[in-house]
Design a protein around this motif. Structure first.
Motif, mmCIF file in Angstrom:
data_model
loop_
_atom_site.group_PDB
_atom_site.id
_atom_site.type_symbol
_atom_site.label_atom_id
_atom_site.label_comp_id
_atom_site.label_asym_id
_atom_site.label_seq_id
_atom_site.Cartn_x
_atom_site.Cartn_y
_atom_site.Cartn_z
ATOM 1 N N ARG A 5 0.773 -1.259 -0.043
ATOM 2 C CA ARG A 5 -0.201 -0.016 -0.030
ATOM 3 C C ARG A 5 0.666 1.363 0.053
ATOM 4 N NH1 ARG A 5 -2.341 -0.415 4.806
ATOM 5 N NH2 ARG A 5 -1.013 1.192 5.674
ATOM 6 N N GLU A 6 1.934 1.247 0.965
ATOM 7 C CA GLU A 6 2.777 2.261 0.688
ATOM 8 C C GLU A 6 3.605 2.711 -0.514
ATOM 9 O OE1 GLU A 6 3.560 4.862 3.236
ATOM 10 O OE2 GLU A 6 1.637 3.992 4.148
ATOM 11 N N SER B 216 0.886 3.921 -3.043
ATOM 12 C CA SER B 216 0.599 5.352 -2.522
ATOM 13 C C SER B 216 1.673 6.281 -2.963
ATOM 14 C CB SER B 216 0.208 5.309 -1.222
ATOM 15 O OG SER B 216 -0.957 4.645 -0.809
#
Length: 70
Positions: free
Chosen positions: A17-18, A21
């Motif tokens: 996710r990081e 993103s």
């Protein structure tokens, strides 16, 4: 990041996710494809892809690399 062709993310769902993103936040010309090596504790992403073990993940990765290089 101009000299980078691809970004690899190795970790669990949170790490993925990081990475996604962070890449999505970059200006369009600076975005790069992301290669994912899912090997976290929960690993929902890997399970959703049908990979139950880290060996499954790396076998699938090797298969993709072999197909790309063929």
């Amino acid at each position: 990041m101009i000299a980078v062709d691809v970004v690899a993310v190795m970790g669990g769902d949170g790490t993925l996710r990081e990475g996604v993103s962070g890449m999505a936040a970059r200006p369009e010309p600076d975005r790069r494809p992301i290669i994912v090596f899912p090997c976290g504790t929960g690993n929902n992403f890997a399970r959703d892809l049908g990979h139950k073990t880290i060996d499954d993940v790396f076998a699938a990765t090797c298969k993709i690399v072999d197909e790309v290089l063929a």
